[in-house]
Structure formats: C-alpha cells, structure tokens
Design an enzyme around this catalytic site. Structure first.
Site, PDB file in Angstrom:
ATOM      1  CB  SER A   1      19.758  65.780  51.499  1.00  0.00           C
ATOM      2  OG  SER A   1      19.806  65.671  52.718  1.00  0.00           O
TER       3      SER A   1
ATOM      4  CB  SER B   1      22.222  65.447  54.622  1.00  0.00           C
ATOM      5  OG  SER B   1      22.470  64.416  53.526  1.00  0.00           O
TER       6      SER B   1
ATOM      7  CE  LYS C   1      16.848  67.948  54.228  1.00  0.00           C
ATOM      8  NZ  LYS C   1      18.064  67.180  54.483  1.00  0.00           N
TER       9      LYS C   1
END
Lengths: 487, 475, 95
Positions: free
Chosen positions: A154, A178, A79
C-alpha cells in the site's frame, strides 16, 4: 536551481554540512520536481509547500547555531497514514478526505525533532489495504518505471516518489508487505522493522498486531539513518518495545565472513518467475564472495502465511475501522434519517470496495460460530509460522529470497480478482505474522522492470540486515538505477 | 402452580481512579461536555490504549476481598457493537480471561447468613452519555465518561427473591466503599446494576428463559423492578405464553418494566483479544503486597465491635453501614477513656438523630469524635447526668465549644454534694407533705414526682441516683 | 464455501455498511473466493497449538494513575460534522 544535487540522503546531508547548499534550496529543488513530475505519477495527495519551506528555514537556522543532527534539513515524503497536526491526513479514503489531524503521530514528532522537512503526504492504498495502490480515493499511483504498471502497495506513493527522485526519503507502513513489495516493484530500498520498534501512536491502524512503520529510501545506509530517527520507545503505544536506543548504522561496514544465509526452498517454487530466481541467486553469490555462507532451509508452513494473514488482518481491521461512523470526525452522509442510516450510509459512501471487502471478511471471521474455524485457527497457524522461523534462526543468521513472485503488473490487471492480488504478498507476509524485521533491496531488472531481494532477520537484528544490505550495495549498482524520464 | 425465581446480578462499579482506564484524561464527575475526553477517549484515528495500573490494583483488591481467584494472566478483548456513546465502535473489556473469578460474598438474609457466589469480575471501559432531545429528533453525545474504568461484577444466578438480590447489592455496595475502590454514588452512576430474572416451576431443574433489566440505580428500583418482572413473567406463563429473551428498562414513574427498543437481531459481539494491548500479568508478590494492605472488611469489623468492644449487634451493625461512620466511631474510641459501648449508643442515638434532622453526613458533622468521647467520659465520671448531657450535646452541635467549655460556661456540673441534696430533699418533703405521705404508704410511682421536684430546685443538676437514695432515706 | 446474498446482508448489517443491492452478488462471489482461499489453513492440524495473538511474547506495561490530559475540546472538535454546546449531535437515540 535544480543542478547537481546528489540523490541519497547521506550524500545530501554531507552537502548540507559542507555548506554546498541550504535546506531551503534543497527543499525548493524537490518541490519543483514534484510540481513538474508528479502529474504523471500521482504519488502525492497533499504537497505542503509553505510549511516545508518554513521547516527548511528552521533547519538551516539550527545548523547555523551548531545544532544539526545527521538528517537535519533533509526533505522526506510522509505516507498519508501518519497523523500530521494541521495537515490533512486522508489514508487515501473519502472517509478522511477532509480530516485535519489535531495531533502529530509519534513518528512525525521524531522526524520533526530531528530536523527533517516534510514535503507532503503520499498516496497509498485506501486505509493501507492493497498491493497495487489502485484503491486510493485520489486515483491510482503510476510506477515511474512504466506508467502503465502499478508501483505496488500500500505504500505505493512513497515508493514512486523516492524512485522518481521526488524525495530522498519516505515513510511507509507494512502490514503484509506494504513497504517491501512497492520498494521491490519501484527499484528502491525499504525496511519493515521488528514489531514494536516504531511507535504506532498516530499511525492510523489497519491491522494492529501486524502494522509497522518504517523507512523507504535509495539505499541501506539511508534506511539506517532514517530508522535511527523513527525507531524508539513510546509510552503511548502499549505494543512499543522498551529497549535501549540503538544506532542502526553501527554494522554497515561489518564484514560478512561466516554470516549464515538461509534460502528457504518454499520461496523458490513454481510461482516464482525464473528470471527473478536467477537474479536472487546472483545476488546471493555477491554476498558469498564477501564471505557469507549459504544453506537451504525449510519453512514448512510458508504456504499458509497468506491464508492466515487474510483472516487476521481483515478481522483486526473490521474492528479498527468501526470508529469511522460520521459522528465525531470524517465523512457524514447528508440528512441521515436515523442512527442506522447515519452509520450505514456514511460508511457505505466513504469506503471503497477493497476496504468494504475486508471489513466483511473480518466481520465474518469473528462472528458467532465462525471464530474458532477462522480467527482462532489463523492465530494457531501464526504460531506455527513463527516457530518455523525460530527454528530456522537456530541455524542461520539471515533468510533470503525474492520479495515478489513477479515484476510490476499492469494497472487494472488484478483489481477485479482479490485473491490473485493477495498472492503478490506470498513472500512478505510471514515476516509480519512473526513480527520479524525484513528488508527489500533492488537486485536487478527483468524486462526493464525492477526486481527486489528480500531479507528476513531475527528479532531486533535490523543493524545486521542493514549491514548486509550495505555490503551488497557496495558491490552492485542496482540501487543507483533510475526510471526512464525522471532525470 | 408454584414458581421458583432465579436471579443473577451484574453490577458495574466505576473505579475511583484519577484517570481513565486507558488514557490520562480525568474521571472527575460533572465537567462540561467533552472537556474530559482526550483523543484516545474519542477514538480518533491512530490513537492507542494504555492500561491504568491503579485500576488493575483495584480489581485485585476486590478479588481478594471476595476470596476469589486472581488470574495470573488476563486478557483485554474487544466487544464490538455500534452506538453513539461508544466512540471506537467497540468496548475494551475482558471476555475469556477475566482478572477475577470464583469469589463469594456473604450476605444476611432473613436472619441467616448466606454466601452468594461471584462468577467473575472483570475490567472494562465505560461508555459516554447520550442526552436526548437536545433539539427535536436529535441527541447530544458527551464522551467525558467514555473510558472511565469499570469493574463488572457478575454473580451466579443463585438468588431467589428481590429482597435477597437487594441484600446482595447492598452488601456489595458497602464492600466496594470500604475497599476504597468505588464511591458507590448511585445518583452519579458510579454503581449500576443489571438484573437477570427468570422463573421456573418449583422443583424444575432447567432454567426458565431470562430477561435482563438494565441500569437500576437505586436499591428501591432494583427491588421493585425485579418484583414487577417476576409478576409479569408468572402472568405470561400462567396464561400459556412464552418469555422472550430480551432487555427491559425499568420505568420508576410507572413502576413497570418495558422492552428496550433494541435492534431485531441479538447482538453478536464478535469478541476477540484486543491487538493493541498485551496480556496483564500479576505475580504472587504483587498480590501478596495488596493482600497485606487490605483494610478491615465490614463484616469482620462488625464482629470485632461485638466481641472485643462489647457492642450490641444492632449498634455494631449501624456503625459499619459505611466506612465514614465506622471511621468516626473508631476515632472516637481511641480519643479517650470513654467506653466504646456507650459511645456506640450515643452515635446511633443522638448523633444519627441530629445528622438526619440536619440533613448532613457524618463526615460533615459539626461534632468531633474526640469531643463525643469527652462528653461520654464526663457522664461516666458523674460530672454531668445523662439528661444534662443531651443539653450539652445540643450545644456542641450548635458550635458552642467542647463539652468542658459548655459545662463550665453554663454551670451544668452535676450536684453531688450530699448536704446540698439533703437540704433540697428536705425542702421538697416539707413543701409536698401529701405526696411524701403517699410514698410512705407504698405508692412507688410518686417517687418520680418527688425526684422531679428536687431536680427542679437544683436546676436539674442534682445527681439523680443520689436524689433517689436521699429521698428514700429521708422518708 | 458459498456465501449467499443473505450472508452479505447480515455481515453488512453487523458492520453498518450500506451495500447497494446490485453489488451484493459481486461481494458474495468475492467473499466466497476469499474464504475458499483462506480455508487452505485447514490442511494442517493445529490441535493443541496455542494461538499467537502478538508476535512477541510480551506482557502489558501499566501506566501510573495520573491525569495527563487537559481540556482540548476546541481542537479535537474542530472537524466534527455536527456539534452544539460541546456535544456531538446525532439522530435521536431511541431506547
């Protein structure tokens, strides 16, 4: 050479160990899939072809020298919130679009030391703020199950990448859900560890007392293998827990007899799509067949989790994002006329609407005259929520419910209405507020879209959660379902 | 209209740790810009603070020395504002739960002792430095100093004159140096003072509006700035105007304070507990260990010098002005049999004089404490006279050796042989019969002349007391 | 809870965030809705409840006072927008 590679990291590791293929071949396989499929998904911000192949070659050499660990040579997607030395670390924001991190996050150091191969940096909601991955500077991520829908956020890029078979493993971060919510909406497995398990050093801060990094993968066993690498004490993070290292795979085959499952009545209320509710109950039945027992419990303050979260997280983020001022790194506006102009215009140009909203809310909640009514109040509510869990865990070992109230929604549907968007986190945020470990596993399909089952464990009880998940995945195959068109 | 002045001081003392408050970068002064600003100090994305144990220790040391309460649990808070020397856009400080509270410092003012209450002392990190005019319209930011540990010491607003404020500041300055927690170097910015000043009609119970004067880095500036501000406020009020709460800067060249160009709105710092840090706990055992290791404090030391060692208040006070001086004195005392009282005289007299003249600090004195003890002992034993001793001292200062070496090589031993003295006296009386006659007639003052002549004959080495005696007898 | 345009401007000022004039009413409306939403917390009486700042009740770990970082200016300043002689440059700071 994209023939029959298995999909899970554990299976791939076995193949590497048997010499069925090399890490370089495996890495090429994933790079080729990314090149072919990611155009329709937009799950990657940066693909690191050269360095991935170099890392793969290193891994193959280590294996040849007899130095391979459980995940040596396995590719993963990272990420874009984790600092990676020499590689752009953007947090999906214009503010850091050109930021090359000068150091590696602790988690990245661990993954590298364990021989994993970083394919690239995945897309996300800007600065981790969002539940749909629609706020990224680099454009929205598409759900591989239906390109018109969101993957969740997210960590939407990581979830989509794993779901579409662009990487067997990915890192995510979870502040209010998330990791778990996108895992649920994309039909994969994701785990948020106990607060303090995974070092936050080098993981760009959104809400410091809530953020945790964690693994995203296709099944519980892979989550455990990856958590073994990611978790561990780091002296550079004051909130990192100093506990003896654990093997999170140790309970994968533990029997479930007598395991006490709690089902909070507050999680099966009117906002839940009844079809999802049915799937969760069916999943629970699978666990009962293996000897687990269930009872209804109550988490009386459950409904206050989101309001408290949406005070605490913006408050902390409003201060965490003050360092983005165009002075030492990041975006700077052209020709600032004075200091104020430098700050206001650089930040105004480089932050998206959701980030600005949260900074404004957070600033308001902390400002003179409002601190007690908002921030302090939210911290009090937080303690009540924690107390609810502490009481519940006196009676049960695991708490189960749905991960999300609905399946993946359409892109653009909620983007104008922040409050509706925030409600997708209704089941997940309490675990962040209390710091408890929590996991989402695929539990079925509704309208051909994935549904996630949510597990909350007691502090430091990740191994038990993973064992429970593994048992579930022995008896079901939702985790082996793949989105249409990716294979 | 009679006015009463109310002053409170906030002192920022840089703690003498090796590394920063929240990172492992060095705190050493004078490095090239940004070579001691690590990723944590720069506030790069993803970095995190970790508390320096020694800084916590130093705060507790201070708290104990001012008889304050040490908080068993204290909390770091973020103080939010934007400034280029503040990389994170917030300063990590302490707000509601400081580590030290409710202490007091005893000062001497106008011949009496007074206790000044200290509201609190808390830990925080220092900001970096702005260098103006690097290019036209451009400032340069050096973050070497960012993250250096500070102890912010806040007094109650209980001082009523600039002189009192300076006395407090001096006492505090001395204390932190004695404690070894701060080097007190004001030129380098290790010890900075902000003053809060207000005035009110004498007898009034309400406080007047106060102004804050920032960054006063010398005792003289503090005194002038406060005096100037008091005058300014009185003038404004007597003209019917109002005092605006504001921050002012002291301009030493013009000897005046002026308004700082701050933003229109007052700062809303939006303090909240720093979520990257956990509360600091200090238990009783920890505090007890620190209490056991506290050095002797200057006021106690001064009292001990007077009571136990027989020093005058004046000498004792001069010796405790800083830890280097008292250390030098104590080393000298334990080095030999010389009387402390005499050693003290020599230090505050000859030694200080030589240090001032040479522009040198006592730590760099070319004379060792051990040697001063020897010198003073030789005087007491009558080996040399006090006057000759000054000569020896000068030679010691010039590096010519120990007192014994110098006395030997220059043949400066006092002559105490009575026959030698008597013969010299006889020669002088023979050479100066008129003066001898005058002395016989009762002119006491002429004795000095006769003694002087004997000293000349003996090259200054005759024992003056014996010479006096010999002349009286001979005449 | 109604957030007005001037509240948005005040918060934007504190946070050094430039917000275009046409957007101010949009933010005012959205902020109002968010703050109304979080006001749900007021249904519950929290008198006497100790705020929870950290999920786990832990205390600070202290670090030994050692210099562990060396000069890394070149690496850390590599991406800086504007520097000269090792200093970060900004428009003149006026006091």
């Amino acid at each position: 050479m994209s023939t029959d590679f298995p999909r899970s990291a554990a299976a791939l590791a076995a193949g590497l160990a048997s010499g069925d293929y090399s890490s370089v071949e495996l890495t090429r396989h994933y790079l080729e899939r990314i090149a072919r499929l990611d155009g329709g998904l937009n799950s990657f911000v940066t693909v690191c072809e050269d360095s991935a192949l170099a890392q793969a070659a290193e891994a193959d050499a280590a294996r040849a020298a007899g130095n391979a660990g459980p995940l040596t040579g396995i590719p993963y997607a990272n990420k874009d919130i984790f600092c990676t030395r020499g590689v752009r670390t953007s947090c999906a924001s214009r503010m850091l679009d050109k930021f090359i991190a000068p150091y590696d996050a602790h988690v990245v150091e661990r993954l590298h030391a364990a021989g994993l191969v970083m394919l690239g940096k995945t897309n996300m909601d800007e600065f981790a703020m969002g539940s749909s991955n629609e706020s990224s500077f680099y454009g929205a991520v598409r759900n591989p199950w239906d390109r018109e829908r969101v993957p969740g956020g997210s960590s939407g890029g990581s979830a989509a990448a794993v779901a579409a078979g662009l990487a067997p493993l990915a890192t995510g971060t979870d502040t209010g859900g998330s990791i778990r919510q996108p895992a649920a909406l994309c039909g994969i497995s994701g785990l948020k560890p106990t607060y303090g398990r995974v070092s936050r050093y080098g993981m760009v801060a959104f809400a410091s007392s809530l953020d945790q990094g964690g693994p995203m993968a296709l099944d519980a066993r892979d989550l455990a293998l990856m958590l073994n690498v990611m978790a561990g004490f780091d002296s550079r993070d004051s909130t990192s827990i100093d506990r003896a290292d654990e093997d999170y795979t140790r309970m994968l085959d533990s029997p479930l007899t007598g395991l006490r499952i709690g089902l909070p009545r507050e999680y099966f209320g009117a906002e839940l799509d009844t079809r999802i509710g049915d799937l969760i109950h069916r999943a629970v039945a699978v666990l009962k067949a293996r000897g687990a027992v269930t009872r209804e419990i109550s988490l009386p303050n459950a409904a206050l989790a989101i309001p408290a979260y949406y005070v605490i997280a913006p408050a902390e983020c409003s201060a965490n994002l003050s360092r983005y001022d165009g002075v030492r790194f990041g975006h700077r506006c052209n020709d600032p006329s004075d200091l104020d102009d430098l700050y206001s215009r650089s930040r105004g140009e480089a932050f998206g609407a959701e980030v600005k909203r949260r900074i404004l809310v957070g600033t308001y909640a902390l400002s003179s005259g409002y601190y007690d009514a908002y921030y302090r109040k939210a911290q009090q509510v937080r303690r009540l929520i924690k107390n609810d869990f502490v009481s519940a865990f006196d009676e049960v070992d695991v708490i189960i419910g749905p991960t999300t109230p609905g399946v993946a929604f359409h892109a653009g549907q909620n983007i104008e209405d922040p409050v509706t968007m925030y409600l997708s986190d209704v089941y997940t945020t309490a675990a962040n507020l209390a710091g408890l470990p929590a996991m989402s596993l695929p539990a079925g399909l509704v309208d051909e879209l994935p549904v996630g089952m949510h597990f909350i464990g007691n502090y430091f009880d990740e191994a038990r959660l993973l064992g429970l998940g593994h048992a579930y995945q022995q008896d079901t195959d939702w985790h082996r379902q793949t989105p249409p068109g990716v294979y | 209209m009679e006015w009463e002045v109310v002053i409170g001081l906030e002192v920022h003392a840089q703690l003498a740790t090796a590394s920063k408050m929240f990172s492992g970068a060095s705190t050493a002064y004078g490095a090239a810009p940004n070579t001691q600003a690590c990723a944590v100090d720069l506030g790069l994305p993803g970095v995190l603070p970790v508390v320096n144990a020694r800084a916590v220790e130093m705060a507790v040391i201070f708290g104990l020395a001012v008889e304050a309460e040490i908080a068993p649990r204290s909390v770091f808070a973020r103080k939010n504002y934007f400034y280029p020397d503040l990389p994170k856009g917030y300063q990590i400080s302490q707000y509601e739960d400081p580590i030290v509270s409710r202490g007091r410092l005893t000062i001497d003012i106008d011949g009496t002792q007074r206790d000044i209450e200290i509201t609190r002392a808390h830990l925080e990190e220092d900001a970096g430095k702005s260098i103006h005019g690097v290019l036209p319209g451009v400032s340069g930011i050096d973050l070497n100093r960012a993250g250096t540990p500070l102890l912010e010491i806040v007094s109650e607003p209980v001082m009523h004159s600039a002189r009192e404020a300076v006395a407090y500041m001096r006492e505090l300055h001395r204390l932190v140096r004695y404690l070894g927690i701060c080097d007190g170097n004001m030129q380098e910015g290790s010890f900075r003072c902000d003053a809060n000043v207000s005035v009110r009609p004498k007898g009034s119970q309400t406080l007047g509006t106060r102004t804050e004067i920032k960054n006063l880095n010398s005792f003289r500036f503090v005194e002038h700035a406060i005096e100037h501000e008091i005058e300014r406020q009185i003038d404004v009020l007597e003209d019917g105007g109002k005092i605006h709460q504001e921050t002012r800067l002291y301009d030493p060249d013009k000897d005046e304070t002026r308004t700082m160009r701050t933003k229109e709105d007052a700062h809303d710092y939006r303090y909240f507990p720093d979520p990257d840090l956990l509360p600091v706990e200090v238990d009783e055992a920890f505090v007890a260990r620190i209490a056991a290791r506290l050095p002797e404090l200057p006021r106690a030391k001064q009292a001990r010098y007077c009571i136990d060692l027989g020093l005058t208040t004046e000498d004792a006070s001069a010796l405790v002005q800083d830890p280097q001086t008292s250390q030098w004195f104590e080393t000298a005392v334990s080095a030999g049999p010389a009387e402390p009282r005499l050693l003290a005289n020599w230090i505050s007299g000859e030694l200080f004089g030589a240090l001032n003249k040479g522009g040198v600090g006592i730590a760099d004195a070319p004379i060792r404490p051990h040697d001063l003890n020897q010198l003073v002992t030789r005087i007491a034993n009558g080996v040399i006279s006090g006057k000759i001793a000054k000569q020896v001292f000068q030679a010691m200062w010039n590096g010519e050796g120990t007192p014994d070496d110098i006395i030997e090589s220059k043949g400066l031993q006092q002559v105490s042989d009575t026959s030698l003295i008597d013969s010299a006296v006889a020669e002088v009386i023979a050479e100066f019969p008129d003066q001898a006659e005058q002395y016989r007639d009762g002119k006491e003052k002429i004795l000095a002349f006769l003694v002087g002549q004997v000293m000349k004959r003996t090259k200054g080495k005759a024992n003056p007391a014996m010479v006096n005696e010999a002349i009286r007898k001979a005449i | 809870m109604s957030i007005k345009a001037e509240d948005v401007r005040a918060m934007a000022r504190l946070a050094r965030l430039e917000i275009a004039e046409p957007d101010i009413p949009v933010y005012a409306d959205q902020l109002s809705r968010i703050l109304d939403f979080v006001a749900q917390m007021n249904v519950i009486d929290t008198a006497g409840v100790e705020p929870l700042a950290h999920p786990l009740d832990l205390v600070a770990r202290l670090r030994p006072d050692q210099v562990t970082e060396s000069d890394q200016r070149e690496n850390l300043q590599a991406g800086a927008p504007s520097t000269a002689d090792g200093l970060y440059l900004v428009p003149q700071v006026i006091e």
